[in-house]
Design a protein around this motif. Structure first.
Motif, PDB file in Angstrom:
ATOM      1  N   GLN A   1       0.952  -1.125  -0.106  1.00  0.00           N
ATOM      2  CA  GLN A   1       0.209   0.204  -0.438  1.00  0.00           C
ATOM      3  C   GLN A   1       0.815   1.401   0.490  1.00  0.00           C
ATOM      4  N   THR A   2       2.268   1.174   0.107  1.00  0.00           N
ATOM      5  CA  THR A   2       3.900   2.479   0.088  1.00  0.00           C
ATOM      6  C   THR A   2       4.035   2.673  -0.918  1.00  0.00           C
ATOM      7  N   ALA A   3       3.642   0.984  -1.838  1.00  0.00           N
ATOM      8  CA  ALA A   3       4.613   0.811  -2.685  1.00  0.00           C
ATOM      9  C   ALA A   3       6.323   1.102  -2.058  1.00  0.00           C
ATOM     10  N   GLY A   4       6.666   0.859  -1.213  1.00  0.00           N
ATOM     11  CA  GLY A   4       7.843   0.517  -1.016  1.00  0.00           C
ATOM     12  C   GLY A   4       8.192   1.028  -0.020  1.00  0.00           C
ATOM     13  N   LYS A   5       7.021   1.700   0.454  1.00  0.00           N
ATOM     14  CA  LYS A   5       8.656   3.323   0.931  1.00  0.00           C
ATOM     15  C   LYS A   5       8.103   2.762   2.396  1.00  0.00           C
ATOM     16  N   LYS A   6       7.080   2.188   2.876  1.00  0.00           N
ATOM     17  CA  LYS A   6       7.090   1.816   4.459  1.00  0.00           C
ATOM     18  C   LYS A   6       6.869   0.570   4.009  1.00  0.00           C
TER      19      LYS A   6
END
Length: 579
Positions: free
Chosen positions: A388-393
């Protein structure tokens, strides 16, 4: 640092008979009486173990003169009218092989402090010293306690919480030292083994560095690994700046066994942060005389059970396939217990005091492990956050933020709703479904999560035509006895019982290896009625049972065909190796 007015001495007059002698000195006693207590459990192992049952020979002296005492409770001795320097002597018996209990023999002594040292009622906050008199043939002491300068084999604890959280290994263990994440570490191997020191040190350094990266800092000034090697061993228990591990002494050269040991190391070391510092409110300060209840062990142990294998993967020890197989095993362990329809992860946490360490023949039907179910839920959280955070979190960010807020800044434990609120604030996501799933018996659609990172869960047994009675049996003295009956199975409905002796099936005597049973199940058809001749408490009877398709599930996590480039890229983030 000054020495305290409470001093312990450990010495060994009959180690071959599994005894340690304890002397306790308390100065400046001003009360009319002193109640001395022994913990009934040890932190990290949630069962009332009644350690006082191993204490004997209690004596009390004031200024070297005997004084009266009375045992007023199962774990409490009241010493009357001391008002002077008080000396207590007693012995403890230790002959239970585990990571949480005393074991003493002619070769070494493992001292579990909660089962060894008394504490004065109301003085858990008090500092104390421990002095160890080594038998002539023993040379080494390994413990996380701080060493007293200029005094051989003497140690200091700021309070009894630290003392009870600092196991002591005494003997001739193989000791070596290394540094990782800027922290000195000691490794103490007990019982020999075919381990490779250089390789083991390098691999554990990798684990320590990887976990420190997750949390942002290493809270230790020194750390001790104590490993007991047996013919067949396992298990571990976390402590504030040490751990005790069990292993099989000749299995270090077996690839799968060695990687399992590394996973155990990763699990117990991860607890330095998750449980020993970041913790539910109920898990500290401790009440050592009764249960300390929490529904949060699915987070503390379950999340740690998720991270242990994931850390081994990030270190590059597991291939992606090996890691996915290890994760799938968590699902198999839960879904092949009928108890997963009865008990939630939160309920399992609360009931740990009466169920987790007291399994019986019906446990598979009534309970699950918060380790396995918690790992499943942690996997869902981690993957959902990544997707859901495109891998940022990912879940790392939540754990690190919780550690910083609750342990470092507010210096307290947390309530579960606070942990969820923080997780949602860090990620910007609504995580209600996953947290709610920990409190009821419904199952999440885990493929909804795995698909988003290019994987899918498949039950390899979904089309199996294998038949089953729904029993597990074991050989005993050349005979077959039922060990478990699965809830809702054919055997359950037909009335087969645990401890029934299986004698014959359809008029054919059963062999002790169960080959006749396997042959019949392979030749029969679904809904066939079979006749089982059993002996129940010495009485012979015939039980008629139908055959049904086996409910055994075999889950596998595999790359999903037709996964998008974005999903595949997110999957690579999830299973990435540290570089």
């Amino acid at each position: 640092m000054s020495t305290s007015a409470i001093d312990f001495r450990i010495y060994f007059q009959e180690p071959q008979a599994h005894y340690a002698e304890i002397e306790m000195n308390i100065e400046q006693v001003e009360q009319d009486y002193v109640d001395l207590k022994m913990p009934v459990w040890t932190p990290g192992s949630y069962l009332i173990r009644e350690f006082a049952r191993h204490l004997e020979g209690f004596e009390a002296f004031a200024d070297e003169q005997p004084v009266a005492f009375t045992k007023i409770a199962k774990n409490t001795w009241r010493v009357e009218n001391p008002k002077r320097k008080l000396k207590i002597r007693y012995r403890v018996y230790g002959f239970e092989i585990s990571v949480r209990t005393n074991f003493i023999d002619a070769d070494h002594a493992f001292i579990s402090p909660a089962g060894t040292f008394l504490y004065p009622d109301g003085l858990l906050h008090h500092a104390c010293t421990v002095r160890i008199d080594l038998p002539e043939s023993w040379q080494q002491v390994s413990t996380g306690l701080r060493k007293l300068p200029m005094e051989a084999n003497s140690y200091f604890a700021d309070n009894f919480d630290i003392l009870f959280d600092s196991p002591i290994e005494i003997g001739n263990q193989d000791i070596w030292h290394f540094e990782a994440a800027g922290v000195p570490h000691e490794f103490a191997m007990v019982g020999g083994g075919n381990y490779n020191k250089r390789q083991l040190t390098e691999d554990i350094q990798n684990i320590i560095e990887t976990e420190t990266l997750i949390w942002g800092e290493n809270p230790n000034s020194r750390y001790v690994f104590i490993t007991h090697n047996y013919q067949n061993g396992g298990g571990g228990l976390e402590h504030l700046n040490s751990t005790v591990l069990g292993a099989s002494r000749n299995a270090y050269h077996i690839d799968s066994s060695y990687k399992n040991f590394l996973s155990l190391v990763a699990h117990e070391y991860f607890h330095l942060w998750n449980v020993k510092r970041l913790r539910p409110i109920a898990l500290g300060p401790f009440d050592y005389e009764q249960e300390n209840y929490t529904e949060g062990l699915w987070i503390m142990e379950g999340f740690t059970a998720y991270y242990d294998n994931l850390v081994v993967r990030r270190c590059g020890f597991f291939s992606a396939k090996e890691y996915l197989n290890a994760l799938a095993n968590e699902f198999n362990l839960v879904y092949n217990r009928a108890g997963h329809r009865i008990q939630s992860a939160a309920q399992a946490s609360l009931d740990t005091w009466i169920k987790q360490y007291r399994p019986d023949e019906n446990s598979i039907n009534s309970s699950i492990s918060y380790y396995n179910k918690g790992a499943m839920l942690a996997a869902a959280l981690d993957i959902y956050i990544i997707a859901q955070t495109a891998g940022k979190k990912r879940l790392d960010d939540v754990m690190r933020a919780a550690y910083q807020l609750f342990y470092k800044k507010e210096q307290r434990g947390f309530e579960e709703y606070e942990f969820q609120q923080l997780a949602e604030a860090v990620t910007g996501l609504d995580l209600t479904d996953i947290f709610d799933a920990a409190h009821d018996n419904r199952e999440l659609d885990y493929n909804r999560f795995f698909n988003a990172v290019g994987y899918e869960m498949i039950d390899l047994n979904r089309d199996s035509q294998d038949l089953s009675l729904g029993i597990r049996y074991q050989q005993q003295d050349g005979r077959l006895f039922i060990k478990n009956v699965e809830r809702g199975s054919a055997a359950w409905d037909a009335g087969l019982n645990v401890n029934d002796e299986l004698i014959a099936i359809n008029g054919i005597r059963l062999d002790t290896e169960g080959k006749e049973m396997e042959f019949l199940l392979g030749q029969a058809h679904e809904h066939d009625i079979i006749d089982l001749l059993v002996a129940r408490d010495g009485r012979i009877r015939t039980i008629h049972s139908p055959l049904r398709r086996s409910s055994r599930q075999l889950w596998s996590i595999q790359p999903r065909q037709n996964a998008s480039e974005q999903e595949t890229a997110l999957g690579k983030i999830w299973l990435s190796i540290n570089t």
